[in-house]
Write an enzyme that holds these catalytic residues in place. Structure first.
Site, PDB file in Angstrom:
ATOM      1  N   GLY A 212       0.846  -1.208   0.000  1.00 13.79           N
ATOM      2  CA  GLY A 212       0.000   0.000   0.000  1.00 13.79           C
ATOM      3  C   GLY A 212       0.869   1.241   0.000  1.00 13.79           C
ATOM      4  O   GLY A 212       2.063   1.172  -0.292  1.00 13.79           O
ATOM      5  N   ASN A 213       0.278   2.381   0.303  1.00 12.86           N
ATOM      6  CA  ASN A 213       1.072   3.608   0.432  1.00 12.86           C
ATOM      7  C   ASN A 213       0.392   4.524   1.444  1.00 12.86           C
ATOM      8  O   ASN A 213      -0.682   4.203   1.960  1.00 12.86           O
ATOM      9  CB  ASN A 213       1.247   4.279  -0.936  1.00 12.86           C
ATOM     10  CG  ASN A 213      -0.079   4.616  -1.572  1.00 12.86           C
ATOM     11  OD1 ASN A 213      -0.830   5.437  -1.059  1.00 12.86           O
ATOM     12  ND2 ASN A 213      -0.395   3.967  -2.691  1.00 12.86           N
ATOM     13  N   TYR A 214       1.030   5.657   1.737  1.00 14.63           N
ATOM     14  CA  TYR A 214       0.562   6.519   2.833  1.00 14.63           C
ATOM     15  C   TYR A 214      -0.568   7.473   2.440  1.00 14.63           C
ATOM     16  O   TYR A 214      -0.957   8.317   3.228  1.00 14.63           O
ATOM     17  CB  TYR A 214       1.727   7.355   3.374  1.00 14.63           C
ATOM     18  CG  TYR A 214       2.776   6.542   4.080  1.00 14.63           C
ATOM     19  CD1 TYR A 214       2.445   5.783   5.202  1.00 14.63           C
ATOM     20  CD2 TYR A 214       4.094   6.536   3.643  1.00 14.63           C
ATOM     21  CE1 TYR A 214       3.409   5.041   5.858  1.00 14.63           C
ATOM     22  CE2 TYR A 214       5.061   5.797   4.303  1.00 14.63           C
ATOM     23  CZ  TYR A 214       4.716   5.047   5.405  1.00 14.63           C
ATOM     24  OH  TYR A 214       5.653   4.316   6.055  1.00 14.63           O
TER      25      TYR A 214
END
Ligand code: CTP
Length: 405
Positions: A212-214
């Site tokens: 995923g990512n932030y």
């Protein structure tokens, strides 16, 4: 309806018997999501009490230039009140106040506030039938219209005098729906459909892990609100995010992976006029999603990654009437990279944010952007809240679409 949600309404009450109906009017404005402040002419207090109105509006009610109680002596700033309001509604508007406003008289707080107000002003006249049709009243209403103000026509019915005819103030519910319709009809994206992607995507590795990512989705949700506030019907395709929206013009479609976002975006794209792809889509996903939880071993773990589909580029390939906007989050060679993305993905505009800029990027409350149009013209904006940035983006899109039409 949504148009009054979050808006600031200044209600000016003048001395007509219909003033008793303003208690309902305040409640209806609040029910539609607006914040309400009330100012009254001194004589209107004979028809409804300030206490009723301050209780319903949850704000102090003003009728004089000064508060006279000794311990609370202060100037009621008509300029501030005028500037505070998004909309100014004078209801009931008596023949006397209409005449004074048409002529610039300002011998009470309500009149002075009218002269200071910069927002749209609505009048709901209320008077006896002969007063309503008198040439001087007609002329005053025409003058106020020529100032850009809007008249909510009086209706016919039994009047306080016992006579029957035109001059009754429109009913509170009709005043609210008149104003809502009027605002809606003037919104620049009324009738337009907009597709928006927002938030991150999660690419499963096994049943409990993902890539995923932030991304928080804050920027995308702010754009959804800004677009809906301009009247657009928004299809918001959101990856996992805890952002919320209540706007009835925003239909949220929840997805998890890049593949799901791709499918959802393609299912809406054909019918929309504008598409803004602000999601931070994972560029890679695991080639094989393991069905059982991967066990820890001492040896290195290698996961083979394959590219996800580029949603934006795929829409750029099939684009027809749609105004297509992409985002570029860059760390170096920002302008060059953004311009090359704009060309490569066949976009009408790209919004660049650089991670070099403090306060820009994921999970922050602020952002700093440069918008590049398809002629490679750049426009840079200051560091602002994401809500303000969203408004800037939508304004630029509205201007570009207008230029195209
Ligand atoms: N985008 C997309 N689908 C993907 C990857 C990106 O729709 N699979 C969109 C993003 O929503 C954004 C734009 O493409 O509007 C640019 O995303 P970005 O990650 O900055 O660019 P990439 O094309 O992925 O290039 P790179 O990561 O190499 O900078």
């Amino acid at each position: 309806m949504f148009v009054l949600s979050g808006k600031k309404i200044l209600l000016g009450i003048t001395a007509g018997i219909a003033a008793y109906k303003t208690a309902s009017l305040v409640r209806l404005f609040i029910k539609s999501g607006a914040e309400v402040k009330v100012i009254m002419t001194p004589a209107s207090k004979d028809f409804i009490t300030p206490l009723t109105l301050s209780t319903l509006s949850k704000n102090p009610v003003h009728s004089t230039f000064y508060n006279t109680e000794e311990e609370n002596e202060q100037w009621n700033n008509h300029v501030d009140l005028g500037l505070w309001a998004d909309y100014f509604v004078v209801a009931p508007a008596t023949a006397n106040t209409l005449s004074k406003m048409a002529n610039g008289t300002c011998d009470n707080l309500l009149l002075a506030t009218y002269l200071s107000a910069k927002c749209p002003v609505y009048f709901a006249p209320a008077m006896d039938l002969d007063m309503y049709i008198h040439p001087s009243t007609k002329e005053n209403l025409a003058t106020l219209k020529s100032f850009g103000n809007t008249i909510i026509p009086a209706t016919s019915g039994e009047l306080a005098s016992g006579l029957v005819g035109e001059g009754r103030m429109a009913e509170p519910a009709d005043i609210v729906s008149f104003i809502e319709k009027d605002i809606l009809s003037s919104l620049p994206l009324k009738g337009k459909k907009l597709l928006l992607t927002a938030g991150p995507t999660y690419e499963a590795i096994d049943p409990v892990r993902f890539i995923g990512n932030y991304s928080s989705g804050k920027m995308g949700f702010a754009i959804a609100e800004a677009a809906a506030n301009l009247g657009a019907e928004v299809y918001l395709i959101s990856g996992p995010s805890n952002q919320q929206t209540k706007n009835v013009l925003i239909k949220k479609i929840d997805v998890v992976s890049a593949e799901e976002m791709y499918e959802a975006a393609h299912s809406y794209f054909k019918q929309v006029d504008i598409a803004i792809l602000s999601a931070a889509v994972a560029d890679y996903k695991s080639k094989n999603i393991v069905t059982q939880k991967i066990k820890k071993k001492d040896a290195t773990l290698n996961i083979e990654l394959i590219p996800t589909k580029d949603i934006l580029a795929s829409l750029g390939e099939i684009k027809q009437q749609q105004f297509l906007v992409g985002f570029a989050l860059e760390t170096d060679n920002e302008l060059e990279n953004a311009k090359s993305k704009l060309k490569r993905k066949n976009l009408d505009a790209i919004v660049l944010n650089s991670l070099q800029d403090e306060g820009a990027g994921f999970a922050t409350e602020t952002n700093k952007i440069t918008i590049i149009d398809k002629n490679l013209k750049e426009k840079s904006f200051k560091l602002k809240s994401k809500l303000a940035v969203a408004k800037d983006i939508m304004n630029e899109i509205v201007i570009s679409i207008r230029d195209q039409e």
